[in-house]
Design an enzyme around this catalytic site. Structure first.
Site, PDB file in Angstrom:
ATOM      1  N   SER A  37       0.823  -1.208   0.000  1.00 50.70           N
ATOM      2  CA  SER A  37       0.000   0.000   0.000  1.00 50.70           C
ATOM      3  C   SER A  37       0.861   1.264   0.000  1.00 50.70           C
ATOM      4  CB  SER A  37      -0.962  -0.041   1.191  1.00 50.70           C
ATOM      5  OG  SER A  37      -1.969   0.921   1.076  1.00 50.70           O
ATOM      6  N   ASP A 221      -9.574  -5.469  -5.136  1.00 52.43           N
ATOM      7  CA  ASP A 221      -8.988  -4.382  -4.353  1.00 52.43           C
ATOM      8  C   ASP A 221      -9.620  -3.056  -4.759  1.00 52.43           C
ATOM      9  OD1 ASP A 221      -7.293  -2.591  -3.009  1.00 52.43           O
ATOM     10  OD2 ASP A 221      -5.538  -3.865  -3.327  1.00 52.43           O
ATOM     11  N   HIS A 254      -7.457  -5.632  -0.715  1.00 51.95           N
ATOM     12  CA  HIS A 254      -6.285  -4.936  -0.203  1.00 51.95           C
ATOM     13  C   HIS A 254      -5.684  -5.597   1.039  1.00 51.95           C
ATOM     14  CE1 HIS A 254      -3.911  -1.308  -0.792  1.00 51.95           C
ATOM     15  NE2 HIS A 254      -3.913  -1.090   0.500  1.00 51.95           N
TER      16      HIS A 254
END
Length: 280
Positions: A37, A221, A254
């Site tokens: 991320s 995601d 995610h």
């Protein structure tokens, strides 16, 4: 106030170099970097400016964040488009603590918007992970992915405070569709910091073409959206073919990359193979 005067630009310029210097100084060996991320955004920005690459052996980027124009999470989009970060700075706020009074009030304001369901905060922020947020189920016979104890442990420690300035910078990335340095909102302020009226762009195509990189992204995601990852991959189209490995996991969202019950088999074993020099 001064402590919180930073955005992810400072992570690029100061935090990552300090970490690399320390590890390299202790080991004397080039570094295999793993980021997830925001840890991919700061790495990509650093690599694009030629930073860290002399100490770097290879990089594995999970749920890579660069472009955020197609982010689908309702909570994130409302936060990015509300200009709340800029408003917070106007009122003299420097720290954003989601667990504090002001941060809690802000989250309540966001969660009260139509179409935002914060009953499962992980899902609201990251998308429907393979085990549907906090529900532990067997997905088509596979033990996948988030179980309740993992999520409970996560929520005991996260989310941590960040700076309002960092929130503003991330919001700018969403709204403007480019990977650029922090925009101070006034041409004279930008001129003072950058010598230009507008913030410089991080040109990701400048990442050394022979730098070994492994990118892994998921089809579910909502932060690292498939279209945005494809935009990033387009920036890397001149990368040496034998130095870039890309993994697409259709059912991953995610949080699956860091908390998934099957992430060791699906993701981490592939990262280890990549670090060991096996092109995937």
């Amino acid at each position: 106030m001064a402590f919180w005067n930073w955005s992810w630009d400072e992570l690029v310029s100061f935090e990552l170099p300090a970490l690399f210097d320390y590890v390299y100084g202790q080991t004397g060996q080039k570094i295999n970097y793993v980021g997830h991320s925001l840890g991919t955004l700061t790495a990509l920005a650093s690599f694009s400016e030629g930073k860290l690459v002399n100490q770097l052996k290879s990089a594995a980027l999970l749920s890579p964040i660069a472009y955020l124009s197609h982010m689908k999470t309702a909570l994130g989009n409302i936060a990015a488009k509300s200009f709340v970060g800029e408003i917070g700075r106007l009122f003299g706020l420097a720290e954003f603590n989601p667990k504090g009074a002001a941060g809690g009030a802000f989250l309540k304001f966001l969660c009260d918007n139509p179409g935002v369901d914060c009953s499962d905060l992980v899902t609201a922020l990251t998308g429907t992970n393979s085990c549907n947020g906090t529900n532990f189920v067997f997905n088509q016979g596979k033990n996948c992915c988030l179980n309740s104890s993992t999520v409970d442990l996560f929520l005991m420690n996260e989310p941590q405070p960040t700076s309002i300035m960092n929130m503003v910078h991330l919001s700018q990335t969403v709204r403007n569709g480019v990977v650029a340095k922090y925009n101070y909102g006034r041409h004279d302020y930008n001129l003072m910091h950058y010598g230009e009226a507008m913030p410089p762009i991080y040109n990701l195509s400048n990442i050394p073409h022979d730098l070994p990189m492994f990118l892994s992204y998921g089809g579910q995601d909502t932060l690292s959206d498939v279209l945005d990852v494809k935009h990033l991959l387009d920036d890397l189209k001149s990368h040496d073919v034998d130095k870039l490995s890309v993994q697409f996991i259709k059912d991953y969202a995610h949080a699956d990359f860091i908390m998934g019950g099957n992430a060791k088999d699906v993701v981490y074993n592939q990262v280890v193979k990549f670090f060991n020099g096996q092109h995937l």
